[in-house]
Design a protein around this motif. Sequence first.
Motif, short mmCIF file in Angstrom:
data_model
loop_
_atom_site.label_atom_id
_atom_site.label_comp_id
_atom_site.label_asym_id
_atom_site.label_seq_id
_atom_site.Cartn_x
_atom_site.Cartn_y
_atom_site.Cartn_z
N ALA A 182 0.85 -1.18 0.00
CA ALA A 182 0.00 0.00 0.00
C ALA A 182 0.89 1.24 0.00
CB ALA A 182 -0.92 -0.02 1.22
N SER A 183 0.33 2.37 0.42
CA SER A 183 1.11 3.60 0.50
C SER A 183 0.93 4.21 1.88
CB SER A 183 0.67 4.60 -0.56
OG SER A 183 -0.64 5.08 -0.28
N TYR A 184 1.85 5.07 2.26
CA TYR A 184 1.76 5.74 3.55
C TYR A 184 0.50 6.61 3.60
CZ TYR A 184 3.36 8.21 7.74
OH TYR A 184 3.47 8.73 9.02
N ALA A 185 0.17 7.22 2.49
CA ALA A 185 -1.02 8.07 2.43
C ALA A 185 -2.29 7.27 2.69
CB ALA A 185 -1.11 8.77 1.08
N GLN A 186 -2.28 5.98 2.38
CA GLN A 186 -3.44 5.13 2.63
C GLN A 186 -3.49 4.66 4.08
OE1 GLN A 186 -2.60 2.18 -0.40
NE2 GLN A 186 -4.11 3.04 -1.82
N ALA A 187 -2.33 4.51 4.71
CA ALA A 187 -2.27 3.98 6.07
C ALA A 187 -2.59 5.01 7.14
CB ALA A 187 -0.88 3.40 6.34
N VAL A 188 -2.30 6.27 6.87
CA VAL A 188 -2.38 7.31 7.90
C VAL A 188 -3.79 7.80 8.24
CG1 VAL A 188 -1.75 9.70 8.42
CG2 VAL A 188 -0.03 8.10 7.59
N PRO A 189 -4.68 8.07 7.26
CA PRO A 189 -5.94 8.76 7.57
C PRO A 189 -6.76 8.17 8.71
CG PRO A 189 -5.63 8.64 5.21
CD PRO A 189 -4.56 7.80 5.81
N ALA A 190 -6.89 6.85 8.78
CA ALA A 190 -7.75 6.24 9.79
C ALA A 190 -6.99 5.80 11.04
CB ALA A 190 -8.49 5.03 9.19
N ASN A 191 -5.68 6.03 11.09
CA ASN A 191 -4.88 5.61 12.25
C ASN A 191 -4.25 6.82 12.90
OD1 ASN A 191 -3.11 4.42 14.11
ND2 ASN A 191 -2.85 2.61 12.82
N GLY A 192 -4.95 7.37 13.89
CA GLY A 192 -4.44 8.54 14.60
C GLY A 192 -3.15 8.28 15.35
N GLY A 193 -2.87 6.99 15.64
CA GLY A 193 -1.65 6.66 16.36
C GLY A 193 -0.39 6.92 15.55
N LEU A 194 -0.54 7.13 14.24
CA LEU A 194 0.61 7.44 13.40
C LEU A 194 0.87 8.94 13.33
CD1 LEU A 194 -0.12 5.01 10.42
CD2 LEU A 194 1.56 4.70 12.25
N ARG A 195 -0.09 9.73 13.83
CA ARG A 195 0.04 11.18 13.78
C ARG A 195 0.02 11.75 15.18
NH1 ARG A 195 -4.40 10.01 10.79
NH2 ARG A 195 -5.73 11.18 12.18
N ASN A 196 0.43 12.98 15.32
CA ASN A 196 0.41 13.64 16.62
C ASN A 196 -0.90 14.40 16.76
OD1 ASN A 196 1.04 14.76 19.05
ND2 ASN A 196 2.64 16.12 18.31
N GLU A 197 -1.91 13.73 17.29
CA GLU A 197 -3.23 14.38 17.35
C GLU A 197 -3.93 14.20 18.70
OE1 GLU A 197 -6.21 10.91 15.71
OE2 GLU A 197 -5.78 12.59 14.41
N THR A 198 -3.18 13.79 19.73
CA THR A 198 -3.79 13.63 21.05
C THR A 198 -3.94 15.00 21.70
OG1 THR A 198 -2.76 11.46 21.29
CG2 THR A 198 -3.61 12.49 23.29
N ARG A 199 -5.14 15.48 21.75
CA ARG A 199 -5.39 16.80 22.33
C ARG A 199 -5.52 16.72 23.85
NH1 ARG A 199 -9.98 19.03 18.06
NH2 ARG A 199 -8.66 18.89 16.17
#
Length: 419
Positions: free
Chosen positions: A337-354
Amino acid sequence: MIVLKQKEDCCGCHACETVCPKKCIAMRVDSEGFLYPETDASLCIACGLCERVCPVLNAPSRGGNTVPAENFYEEPRVFAAQCAGEELRMASASGGAFTVLAERVIGNGGVVFGARWNEDFTEVFHAWTDTLDGLAAFRGSKYLQSRIGGAFEKAREFLRAGREVMFTGTPCQIAGLRRALRRNYPNLLAVDIACHSVPSPKAWRAFFADLLNRERIAHPTDVRFRKKVFDEKRGAWNCSKFSVETAAGTAFCAPLYGTPFGKGFGSGLFSRPSCHDCPAKSRTSGSDVTIGDFWGVEKYFPDLKSSEGLSVVICNTERGNAAFAAVKTSFGVLREASYAQAVPANGGLRNETRRHQKREEFFAEFNAAGTPAEAAAVIRRFTKTPFLRRARNFVFRRARRILACAGMLAKLLKRELSQ
Protein backbone atom coordinates in the motif's frame (compact mmCIF):
# COMPACT_ATOMS: atom_id res chain seq x y z
CA MET A 1 21.36 18.56 34.51
CA ILE A 2 17.77 17.71 33.64
CA VAL A 3 15.47 20.31 35.17
CA LEU A 4 11.78 19.97 34.30
CA LYS A 5 10.06 23.31 33.95
CA GLN A 6 6.82 21.62 32.92
CA LYS A 7 5.61 18.02 32.73
CA GLU A 8 5.21 18.26 28.95
CA ASP A 9 9.02 18.28 28.68
CA CYS A 10 9.42 14.62 29.65
CA CYS A 11 8.09 11.51 27.90
CA GLY A 12 9.39 9.08 30.56
CA CYS A 13 11.72 7.18 28.21
CA HIS A 14 14.55 6.63 30.78
CA ALA A 15 17.28 7.78 28.35
CA CYS A 16 18.66 10.34 30.81
CA GLU A 17 18.75 7.80 33.64
CA THR A 18 20.48 5.29 31.36
CA VAL A 19 23.39 7.50 30.29
CA CYS A 20 24.12 9.29 33.56
CA PRO A 21 27.75 8.36 34.45
CA LYS A 22 27.20 9.07 38.14
CA LYS A 23 23.82 7.34 38.32
CA CYS A 24 22.42 10.40 40.05
CA ILE A 25 19.16 10.34 38.07
CA ALA A 26 16.26 8.18 39.22
CA MET A 27 12.77 7.87 37.78
CA ARG A 28 10.10 8.75 40.35
CA VAL A 29 6.31 8.42 40.21
CA ASP A 30 4.37 11.68 40.36
CA SER A 31 0.86 12.30 41.70
CA GLU A 32 -0.71 11.22 38.38
CA GLY A 33 1.16 7.90 38.29
CA PHE A 34 3.73 8.85 35.61
CA LEU A 35 7.52 8.49 35.89
CA TYR A 36 9.78 11.56 35.79
CA PRO A 37 13.54 11.97 36.33
CA GLU A 38 14.78 13.27 39.65
CA THR A 39 18.42 14.35 39.91
CA ASP A 40 20.61 14.25 43.01
CA ALA A 41 22.37 17.58 42.47
CA SER A 42 25.08 16.69 45.01
CA LEU A 43 26.33 13.89 42.71
CA CYS A 44 25.84 15.65 39.35
CA ILE A 45 29.07 16.61 37.51
CA ALA A 46 27.26 18.76 34.92
CA CYS A 47 28.44 16.64 31.97
CA GLY A 48 25.27 17.46 30.02
CA LEU A 49 24.77 13.90 28.72
CA CYS A 50 21.22 13.72 30.07
CA GLU A 51 20.23 16.82 28.14
CA ARG A 52 21.92 15.67 24.93
CA VAL A 53 20.05 12.33 24.85
CA CYS A 54 16.59 13.67 25.78
CA PRO A 55 14.22 13.03 22.82
CA VAL A 56 12.00 15.92 23.89
CA LEU A 57 14.73 18.56 24.14
CA ASN A 58 16.17 17.27 20.86
CA ALA A 59 12.98 16.40 19.04
CA PRO A 60 13.18 16.79 15.23
CA SER A 61 10.02 18.90 15.26
CA ARG A 62 11.56 21.31 17.75
CA GLY A 63 15.32 21.28 17.25
CA GLY A 64 15.63 20.51 13.56
CA ASN A 65 17.57 17.29 14.16
CA THR A 66 17.53 14.54 11.57
CA VAL A 67 16.06 11.15 12.34
CA PRO A 68 18.81 9.07 14.04
CA ALA A 69 18.70 6.19 11.59
CA GLU A 70 20.70 5.33 8.50
CA ASN A 71 19.24 4.81 5.04
CA PHE A 72 15.97 6.52 5.96
CA TYR A 73 13.22 6.31 3.32
CA GLU A 74 11.62 9.65 2.52
CA GLU A 75 8.68 7.60 1.18
CA PRO A 76 8.40 4.41 3.25
CA ARG A 77 7.33 1.03 1.96
CA VAL A 78 3.96 0.12 3.46
CA PHE A 79 2.17 -3.22 3.63
CA ALA A 80 -1.13 -4.63 4.85
CA ALA A 81 -0.16 -7.95 6.43
CA GLN A 82 -1.82 -10.84 8.22
CA CYS A 83 0.12 -13.85 9.47
CA ALA A 84 -0.65 -17.24 7.97
CA GLY A 85 -1.31 -19.01 11.27
CA GLU A 86 -4.84 -18.71 12.68
CA GLU A 87 -3.72 -19.38 16.28
CA LEU A 88 -1.11 -16.60 16.15
CA ARG A 89 -3.56 -14.15 14.58
CA MET A 90 -6.10 -14.76 17.34
CA ALA A 91 -3.43 -14.26 20.02
CA SER A 92 -2.27 -10.98 18.47
CA ALA A 93 -3.84 -7.54 18.70
CA SER A 94 -3.76 -7.04 14.94
CA GLY A 95 -2.22 -9.23 12.23
CA GLY A 96 0.71 -10.82 14.07
CA ALA A 97 3.48 -8.74 12.42
CA PHE A 98 5.39 -8.34 15.69
CA THR A 99 5.70 -12.08 16.28
CA VAL A 100 6.66 -12.84 12.69
CA LEU A 101 9.48 -10.29 12.81
CA ALA A 102 10.57 -11.43 16.28
CA GLU A 103 10.68 -15.13 15.39
CA ARG A 104 13.22 -14.43 12.65
CA VAL A 105 15.48 -12.55 15.10
CA ILE A 106 15.35 -15.33 17.68
CA GLY A 107 15.88 -17.92 14.95
CA ASN A 108 19.11 -16.11 14.13
CA GLY A 109 20.26 -16.33 17.74
CA GLY A 110 19.10 -12.81 18.57
CA VAL A 111 17.21 -11.15 21.41
CA VAL A 112 13.80 -9.44 21.44
CA PHE A 113 12.76 -6.67 23.86
CA GLY A 114 9.13 -5.86 24.50
CA ALA A 115 6.53 -4.79 27.07
CA ARG A 116 4.90 -7.31 29.40
CA TRP A 117 2.65 -7.37 32.46
CA ASN A 118 3.87 -7.90 36.00
CA GLU A 119 2.38 -10.77 38.01
CA ASP A 120 -0.76 -8.98 39.22
CA PHE A 121 -1.40 -6.95 36.04
CA THR A 122 -0.95 -3.61 37.78
CA GLU A 123 2.13 -2.51 35.84
CA VAL A 124 3.78 -2.97 32.43
CA PHE A 125 7.55 -3.18 32.17
CA HIS A 126 10.16 -3.86 29.48
CA ALA A 127 11.91 -7.22 29.40
CA TRP A 128 13.77 -9.41 26.91
CA THR A 129 13.68 -12.97 25.64
CA ASP A 130 15.72 -15.15 23.32
CA THR A 131 13.18 -17.99 23.16
CA LEU A 132 10.09 -18.38 20.99
CA ASP A 133 7.95 -19.21 24.03
CA GLY A 134 9.01 -15.95 25.65
CA LEU A 135 7.37 -13.91 22.89
CA ALA A 136 3.87 -14.71 24.17
CA ALA A 137 4.24 -12.23 27.05
CA PHE A 138 5.01 -9.40 24.60
CA ARG A 139 2.05 -10.04 22.30
CA GLY A 140 -1.13 -7.99 22.47
CA SER A 141 -1.72 -4.30 23.11
CA LYS A 142 -1.06 -2.96 26.59
CA TYR A 143 -2.44 0.53 26.88
CA LEU A 144 -0.05 1.69 29.59
CA GLN A 145 3.42 3.19 29.52
CA SER A 146 5.95 0.49 30.29
CA ARG A 147 8.75 1.00 32.78
CA ILE A 148 11.99 0.79 30.76
CA GLY A 149 14.22 0.27 33.79
CA GLY A 150 17.56 -1.16 32.65
CA ALA A 151 16.31 -2.35 29.23
CA PHE A 152 18.37 0.19 27.24
CA GLU A 153 21.56 -0.84 29.04
CA LYS A 154 20.82 -4.54 28.58
CA ALA A 155 20.15 -4.01 24.87
CA ARG A 156 23.51 -2.28 24.53
CA GLU A 157 25.23 -5.26 26.18
CA PHE A 158 23.73 -7.64 23.63
CA LEU A 159 24.55 -5.31 20.73
CA ARG A 160 28.16 -4.97 21.81
CA ALA A 161 28.37 -8.76 22.08
CA GLY A 162 27.36 -8.97 18.42
CA ARG A 163 23.87 -10.40 18.90
CA GLU A 164 20.98 -9.16 16.81
CA VAL A 165 18.51 -7.16 18.87
CA MET A 166 14.91 -6.29 18.03
CA PHE A 167 13.66 -3.58 20.40
CA THR A 168 9.97 -2.71 20.35
CA GLY A 169 8.33 0.21 22.12
CA THR A 170 6.36 3.41 21.74
CA PRO A 171 7.80 6.07 19.40
CA CYS A 172 9.20 8.11 22.30
CA GLN A 173 10.85 5.01 23.78
CA ILE A 174 12.52 4.20 20.45
CA ALA A 175 13.69 7.82 20.18
CA GLY A 176 15.09 7.52 23.70
CA LEU A 177 16.78 4.21 22.88
CA ARG A 178 18.45 5.64 19.77
CA ARG A 179 19.86 8.57 21.73
CA ALA A 180 20.81 6.53 24.80
CA LEU A 181 22.87 4.11 22.68
CA ARG A 182 24.79 7.10 21.24
CA ARG A 183 25.85 5.19 18.15
CA ASN A 184 24.22 3.31 15.31
CA TYR A 185 24.47 -0.46 15.72
CA PRO A 186 23.98 -2.42 12.46
CA ASN A 187 22.59 -5.37 14.47
CA LEU A 188 19.72 -3.33 15.96
CA LEU A 189 16.19 -3.52 14.54
CA ALA A 190 14.17 -0.73 16.17
CA VAL A 191 10.39 -1.24 15.95
CA ASP A 192 7.84 1.26 17.22
CA ILE A 193 4.08 0.92 17.47
CA ALA A 194 1.31 3.22 16.30
CA CYS A 195 0.62 4.93 19.63
CA HIS A 196 -2.46 6.98 20.50
CA SER A 197 -1.03 8.11 23.87
CA VAL A 198 -0.06 6.53 27.19
CA PRO A 199 -2.69 6.72 29.95
CA SER A 200 -2.05 7.03 33.67
CA PRO A 201 -0.94 3.76 35.34
CA LYS A 202 -2.55 5.10 38.52
CA ALA A 203 -5.92 5.41 36.77
CA TRP A 204 -5.50 1.87 35.41
CA ARG A 205 -4.82 0.39 38.85
CA ALA A 206 -7.90 2.06 40.34
CA PHE A 207 -10.12 0.89 37.48
CA PHE A 208 -8.72 -2.65 37.50
CA ALA A 209 -8.97 -3.11 41.28
CA ASP A 210 -12.58 -1.91 41.21
CA LEU A 211 -13.40 -4.20 38.26
CA LEU A 212 -12.02 -7.27 40.03
CA ASN A 213 -14.04 -6.41 43.11
CA ARG A 214 -17.28 -5.66 41.21
CA GLU A 215 -17.07 -8.79 39.05
CA ARG A 216 -15.71 -10.93 41.90
CA ILE A 217 -12.74 -12.02 39.84
CA ALA A 218 -9.94 -13.76 41.72
CA HIS A 219 -6.48 -14.65 40.42
CA PRO A 220 -6.58 -13.24 36.85
CA THR A 221 -4.22 -15.05 34.48
CA ASP A 222 -4.30 -12.56 31.60
CA VAL A 223 -5.62 -9.14 30.66
CA ARG A 224 -6.25 -8.36 27.00
CA PHE A 225 -7.15 -4.93 25.68
CA ARG A 226 -7.71 -6.19 22.15
CA LYS A 227 -9.27 -9.64 22.27
CA LYS A 228 -10.79 -10.90 19.02
CA VAL A 229 -14.42 -11.98 19.43
CA PHE A 230 -16.91 -13.05 16.77
CA ASP A 231 -20.15 -11.06 16.98
CA GLU A 232 -22.98 -13.47 16.19
CA LYS A 233 -25.55 -10.68 15.71
CA ARG A 234 -23.44 -8.74 13.23
CA GLY A 235 -21.86 -11.83 11.73
CA ALA A 236 -18.43 -10.18 11.93
CA TRP A 237 -15.28 -10.11 14.02
CA ASN A 238 -14.59 -7.47 16.65
CA CYS A 239 -10.94 -7.00 17.60
CA SER A 240 -11.45 -4.33 20.29
CA LYS A 241 -12.80 -6.31 23.22
CA PHE A 242 -11.34 -5.86 26.69
CA SER A 243 -11.17 -9.10 28.65
CA VAL A 244 -9.93 -10.52 31.93
CA GLU A 245 -9.01 -14.19 31.81
CA THR A 246 -8.75 -16.71 34.64
CA ALA A 247 -7.81 -20.37 34.81
CA ALA A 248 -11.52 -21.15 34.42
CA GLY A 249 -11.88 -19.05 31.25
CA THR A 250 -13.01 -15.52 30.37
CA ALA A 251 -14.25 -13.81 33.52
CA PHE A 252 -15.07 -10.45 31.95
CA CYS A 253 -15.42 -9.28 28.35
CA ALA A 254 -16.77 -5.96 27.05
CA PRO A 255 -16.07 -3.43 24.30
CA LEU A 256 -12.85 -1.66 25.31
CA TYR A 257 -14.17 1.79 24.52
CA GLY A 258 -17.35 1.04 26.42
CA THR A 259 -15.42 0.67 29.70
CA PRO A 260 -14.59 3.73 31.83
CA PHE A 261 -10.86 3.15 31.35
CA GLY A 262 -11.26 2.74 27.59
CA LYS A 263 -13.34 5.92 27.36
CA GLY A 264 -10.81 7.87 29.38
CA PHE A 265 -7.93 6.53 27.32
CA GLY A 266 -9.66 7.21 24.01
CA SER A 267 -10.53 10.79 24.94
CA GLY A 268 -7.10 11.58 26.41
CA LEU A 269 -8.63 12.33 29.82
CA PHE A 270 -5.63 10.95 31.71
CA SER A 271 -2.92 10.83 29.05
CA ARG A 272 0.69 11.73 29.85
CA PRO A 273 1.20 15.51 29.31
CA SER A 274 3.99 14.97 26.73
CA CYS A 275 1.56 13.01 24.55
CA HIS A 276 -0.25 16.24 23.71
CA ASP A 277 2.83 17.31 21.74
CA CYS A 278 4.57 14.00 21.06
CA PRO A 279 8.28 14.37 20.25
CA ALA A 280 8.45 11.22 18.12
CA LYS A 281 5.35 10.87 15.94
CA SER A 282 5.04 10.98 12.14
CA ARG A 283 8.14 8.83 11.51
CA THR A 284 10.54 10.92 13.59
CA SER A 285 11.34 8.31 16.26
CA GLY A 286 14.22 6.70 14.37
CA SER A 287 12.48 3.33 14.07
CA ASP A 288 13.33 0.92 11.28
CA VAL A 289 9.78 -0.46 11.23
CA THR A 290 6.46 0.86 12.51
CA ILE A 291 3.63 -1.60 13.17
CA GLY A 292 -0.02 -1.16 14.10
CA ASP A 293 -3.53 -1.77 12.78
CA PHE A 294 -4.41 -0.99 9.18
CA TRP A 295 -7.64 0.78 10.03
CA GLY A 296 -9.69 1.86 7.03
CA VAL A 297 -8.05 -0.68 4.73
CA GLU A 298 -11.44 -1.58 3.24
CA LYS A 299 -11.51 1.77 1.42
CA TYR A 300 -8.50 0.74 -0.67
CA PHE A 301 -8.75 -3.06 -0.63
CA PRO A 302 -12.44 -4.07 -0.28
CA ASP A 303 -11.57 -7.75 0.14
CA LEU A 304 -9.59 -7.09 3.34
CA LYS A 305 -11.08 -6.46 6.79
CA SER A 306 -9.25 -4.64 9.59
CA SER A 307 -11.71 -6.03 12.17
CA GLU A 308 -10.32 -9.53 11.61
CA GLY A 309 -6.84 -8.41 12.62
CA LEU A 310 -4.70 -6.80 9.95
CA SER A 311 -1.30 -5.23 10.56
CA VAL A 312 0.08 -2.16 8.88
CA VAL A 313 3.84 -2.54 8.45
CA ILE A 314 5.75 0.63 7.62
CA CYS A 315 9.37 0.10 6.59
CA ASN A 316 11.12 3.38 7.39
CA THR A 317 14.70 2.34 6.57
CA GLU A 318 16.55 -0.06 4.31
CA ARG A 319 17.33 -2.14 7.38
CA GLY A 320 13.65 -2.37 8.24
CA ASN A 321 12.70 -3.23 4.69
CA ALA A 322 15.31 -5.99 4.56
CA ALA A 323 14.07 -7.46 7.85
CA PHE A 324 10.48 -7.50 6.60
CA ALA A 325 11.44 -8.88 3.19
CA ALA A 326 13.01 -11.86 4.95
CA VAL A 327 9.67 -12.88 6.54
CA LYS A 328 7.15 -12.07 3.79
CA THR A 329 6.43 -15.76 3.15
CA SER A 330 5.08 -16.06 6.72
CA PHE A 331 2.07 -13.90 5.88
CA GLY A 332 -1.11 -15.37 4.46
CA VAL A 333 -2.27 -11.89 3.44
CA LEU A 334 0.23 -9.38 2.10
CA ARG A 335 -0.66 -6.30 0.08
CA GLU A 336 1.60 -3.36 -0.69
CA ALA A 337 0.00 0.00 0.00
CA SER A 338 1.11 3.60 0.50
CA TYR A 339 1.76 5.74 3.55
CA ALA A 340 -1.02 8.07 2.43
CA GLN A 341 -3.44 5.13 2.63
CA ALA A 342 -2.27 3.98 6.07
CA VAL A 343 -2.38 7.31 7.90
CA PRO A 344 -5.94 8.76 7.57
CA ALA A 345 -7.75 6.24 9.79
CA ASN A 346 -4.88 5.61 12.25
CA GLY A 347 -4.44 8.54 14.60
CA GLY A 348 -1.65 6.66 16.36
CA LEU A 349 0.61 7.44 13.40
CA ARG A 350 0.04 11.18 13.78
CA ASN A 351 0.41 13.64 16.62
CA GLU A 352 -3.23 14.38 17.35
CA THR A 353 -3.79 13.63 21.05
CA ARG A 354 -5.39 16.80 22.33
CA ARG A 355 -5.29 17.89 25.94
CA HIS A 356 -8.65 17.06 27.52
CA GLN A 357 -10.36 20.22 28.75
CA LYS A 358 -11.26 18.54 32.05
CA ARG A 359 -7.89 16.85 32.66
CA GLU A 360 -6.85 19.01 35.65
CA GLU A 361 -10.32 18.83 37.15
CA PHE A 362 -10.28 15.04 36.80
CA PHE A 363 -6.92 14.55 38.52
CA ALA A 364 -7.86 16.94 41.32
CA GLU A 365 -10.87 14.79 42.20
CA PHE A 366 -9.15 11.49 41.36
CA ASN A 367 -6.20 12.17 43.67
CA ALA A 368 -8.54 13.30 46.43
CA ALA A 369 -10.32 9.93 46.43
CA GLY A 370 -9.58 7.88 49.50
CA THR A 371 -10.00 4.33 48.14
CA PRO A 372 -9.64 2.55 44.77
CA ALA A 373 -13.43 2.26 44.63
CA GLU A 374 -13.83 6.00 45.11
CA ALA A 375 -11.12 6.70 42.52
CA ALA A 376 -12.85 4.35 40.06
CA ALA A 377 -16.12 6.20 40.68
CA VAL A 378 -14.40 9.44 39.64
CA ILE A 379 -13.29 7.79 36.39
CA ARG A 380 -16.86 6.60 35.72
CA ARG A 381 -18.29 10.03 36.41
CA PHE A 382 -15.87 11.85 34.12
CA THR A 383 -16.31 9.33 31.29
CA LYS A 384 -20.09 8.98 31.44
CA THR A 385 -21.62 9.75 28.05
CA PRO A 386 -24.15 12.63 28.29
CA PHE A 387 -27.79 11.71 27.62
CA LEU A 388 -28.10 13.83 24.47
CA ARG A 389 -25.01 12.22 22.95
CA ARG A 390 -26.29 8.74 23.83
CA ALA A 391 -29.62 9.57 22.17
CA ARG A 392 -27.85 10.94 19.08
CA ASN A 393 -25.64 7.86 18.83
CA PHE A 394 -28.70 5.60 19.14
CA VAL A 395 -30.45 7.44 16.30
CA PHE A 396 -27.34 7.29 14.10
CA ARG A 397 -26.91 3.55 14.70
CA ARG A 398 -30.54 2.90 13.81
CA ALA A 399 -30.24 5.07 10.70
CA ARG A 400 -27.14 3.20 9.53
CA ARG A 401 -28.91 -0.14 9.96
CA ILE A 402 -31.95 1.09 8.04
CA LEU A 403 -29.77 2.40 5.21
CA ALA A 404 -27.81 -0.84 5.12
CA CYS A 405 -31.03 -2.87 4.89
CA ALA A 406 -32.36 -0.53 2.19
CA GLY A 407 -29.16 -1.03 0.22
CA MET A 408 -29.45 -4.80 0.47
CA LEU A 409 -33.10 -4.68 -0.63
CA ALA A 410 -32.20 -2.46 -3.58
CA LYS A 411 -29.55 -4.96 -4.71
CA LEU A 412 -31.99 -7.87 -4.43
CA LEU A 413 -34.66 -5.97 -6.36
CA LYS A 414 -32.19 -5.05 -9.10
CA ARG A 415 -31.08 -8.68 -9.35
CA GLU A 416 -34.71 -9.87 -9.63
CA LEU A 417 -35.57 -7.31 -12.32
CA SER A 418 -32.51 -8.22 -14.37
CA GLN A 419 -33.54 -11.88 -14.56
